[in-house]
Design an enzyme around this catalytic site. Structure first.
Site, PDB file in Angstrom:
ATOM      1  N   HIS B  36       0.829  -1.215   0.000  1.00  0.00           N
ATOM      2  CA  HIS B  36       0.000   0.000   0.000  1.00  0.00           C
ATOM      3  C   HIS B  36       0.861   1.261   0.000  1.00  0.00           C
ATOM      4  O   HIS B  36       0.591   2.213  -0.725  1.00  0.00           O
ATOM      5  CB  HIS B  36      -0.972  -0.016   1.179  1.00  0.00           C
ATOM      6  CG  HIS B  36      -2.157  -0.891   0.938  1.00  0.00           C
ATOM      7  ND1 HIS B  36      -2.097  -2.265   1.013  1.00  0.00           N
ATOM      8  CD2 HIS B  36      -3.429  -0.606   0.553  1.00  0.00           C
ATOM      9  CE1 HIS B  36      -3.285  -2.770   0.721  1.00  0.00           C
ATOM     10  NE2 HIS B  36      -4.109  -1.784   0.439  1.00  0.00           N
ATOM     11  N   LYS B 103      -9.562  -7.298   8.118  1.00  0.00           N
ATOM     12  CA  LYS B 103     -10.268  -7.407   9.396  1.00  0.00           C
ATOM     13  C   LYS B 103     -10.208  -6.093  10.150  1.00  0.00           C
ATOM     14  O   LYS B 103      -9.312  -5.291   9.932  1.00  0.00           O
ATOM     15  CB  LYS B 103      -9.689  -8.538  10.244  1.00  0.00           C
ATOM     16  CG  LYS B 103      -8.341  -8.235  10.876  1.00  0.00           C
ATOM     17  CD  LYS B 103      -7.954  -9.325  11.850  1.00  0.00           C
ATOM     18  CE  LYS B 103      -6.495  -9.264  12.251  1.00  0.00           C
ATOM     19  NZ  LYS B 103      -6.218  -8.351  13.368  1.00  0.00           N
TER      20      LYS B 103
END
Lengths: 292, 191
Positions: B36, B103
């Site tokens: 990322h 999550k």
């Protein structure tokens, strides 16, 4: 053949693949208590299936096999240097076998050399005792739950937390609120009231070596543990933060003296994938019994 | 249980709502902290990685090399997603991502990007590394392995019946925001 190496390797394998019985019992109870047909119940069912699969396949319960923390109770005169060397060897071997993920990264260069051995990894804590027994406990603590640990300095004005047990309660419950979703709940809190910043966190992690269903011998701390457990489970955070009845499986609180100027409350969070095991080693350094 | 079968279209993702349980079939690409940051800083996607109408999985799997040279995923649960909050919205927009598996949920910027670009956040069960590894039928390829190391590499995985829950949809709905609001109120009554 190196008996100690084999013993440590087996300790790592089992810690990574098998949930201790005390934690498994608590998870099963939570599954039964959860409202049927909810996503919280679905989450518990997947968790339960995962526990069985990991054990049967002898594979990591969670892919984040975590910080590798050994706690050793040893007799006076025990060779700690040689033991630590064997721990490092066992960790390298366990990583090669896939019991542990390649999980240790050079903080400056970002390089992961794939061995899990480096500065601070693994960590071996020795505690000498007068007895002749040698016990080795291992905790594998994943990054998700480690990241939601928190250390509060009292008074904490925003939370109206003063330097007393009620203030401790307020900051601990704040930690539960902040951890929601992130730490793979339902989790267990290990807490230290007092100490300096380092001792506080160290003592908070030591609480995870206690059995989940034990009771604190200090009545005041026992009452606080039970109160926080009950209150946290009334917040509706639930497994994985999906909403639900079980937010925490347990709360364990230890205490250390503090300086007059300092009042730290250190909170460590352990995820449901609570990996800790321990062994007692015989005089030939083979495993004579399991501790959990 | 809704089946999400590749190709993952905007229409398919727009039809999902918070609370839907889904089973994912198709290719997903793992990508976590290093990937990322790399994409955010202008790094190029390696040839072969196509995130358009694709799914990013926040996961650092345990992967072993088998005797015949194939890769095998032996543990593969999600990692905490919120660390990618500074980057995720931009990556959804720039690369046409339709789904993010992770999550713990994500924040307002990702939620806004899901609404603007037709993407959803799919919550997998943290810690369920074995159940989820069983859903990985094949490792098709790996990218940036040398650069980032195994947990941080981009693994191209074929998954089948991969279970997840929609916790952030493309209509502004977020289970995480809702549970936070309720739990904050419940706590305020108890301290």
């Amino acid at each position: 053949m190196n008996v100690l190496l084999d013993s440590l390797l087996e300790l790592i394998r089992r810690t990574s693949a098998e949930i201790p019985d005390d934690v498994h019992r608590a998870i099963l109870t939570s599954l039964e208590n959860e409202k049927k047909g909810t996503i919280a119940e679905s989450a518990f069912k997947i968790i339960e299936r995962n526990i069985g699969l990991a054990k049967n396949k002898s594979q990591p319960i969670c892919q984040d096999t975590g910080s590798i923390l050994f706690y050793v109770d040893c007799p006076v005169g025990f060779d700690q240097i040689a033991f630590t060397e064997t721990c490092r060897e066992a960790v390298t071997l366990a990583t090669r076998k896939g019991y542990l993920r390649q999980n240790s990264v050079d903080s400056i260069t970002g390089v992961n050399d794939g061995t899990n051995v480096g500065p601070g990894s693994p960590t071996v804590h020795f505690h000498q005792h007068r007895a002749s027994t040698l016990q080795v406990r291992l905790m594998l603590k994943g990054g998700g739950c480690e990241n939601v640990g928190a250390q509060y300095s009292l008074p904490a004005e925003k939370l109206k937390a003063n330097r007393d047990l009620d203030g401790c309660r307020k900051v601990i419950l704040d930690a539960v609120l902040q951890a929601q979703g992130k730490g793979c709940g339902p989790g267990v809190l290990g807490i230290c009231i007092g100490g300096d910043r380092a001792v506080g966190y160290e003592f908070s992690k030591l609480q995870f070596l206690r059995l989940l269903d034990d009771r604190n011998p200090d009545e005041r701390l026992d009452a606080l543990e039970q109160d926080i457990l009950t209150t946290a489970n009334e917040l509706g955070i639930g497994p994985m933060g999906f909403g639900g009845k079980t937010t925490l499986l347990g709360v364990k609180i230890g205490v250390a003296n503090r300086l007059p100027a300092s009042f730290f409350v250190s909170v460590s969070y352990m995820c449901w994938a609570f990996r800790r095991q321990g062994v007692e080693l015989d005089s030939a350094l083979g495993i004579s019994r399991w501790l959990y | 249980m809704k089946i999400l079968q590749a190709p993952f279209t905007e229409e398919m993702m727009r039809s999902l709502r918070v609370g839907d349980e889904v089973a994912i079939n198709g290719v997903v690409y793992t990508g976590r902290d290093a990937v990322h940051k790399y994409l955010h800083e202008g790094g190029e996607l390696p040839p072969g990685v196509n995130l358009r109408d694709g799914i990013i999985y926040h996961c650092g799997p345990v992967v072993m090399k088998e005797a015949n040279g194939d890769w095998k995923v032996t543990a593969a649960g999600p990692t905490t997603s919120i660390r990618e909050e500074p980057y995720q919205g931009q990556i959804i927009r720039d690369f046409g991502v339709r789904g993010v598996i992770g999550k713990g949920g994500m924040g307002d910027r990702t939620l806004a990007a899901c609404a603007a670009h037709g993407c959803v956040y799919l919550h997998a069960i943290g810690g369920a590394a074995q159940v989820l590894a069983e859903c990985v039928k094949r490792v098709r390829n790996v990218y940036l392995l040398e650069k980032f190391g195994s947990p941080e590499a981009i693994w191209e995985l074929e998954v089948e019946n991969f279970p997840a829950v929609v916790t952030m949809d493309s209509h502004g709905g977020s289970l995480h925001a809702e549970v936070l609001r309720h739990s904050q109120a419940a706590l305020a009554e108890r301290v």
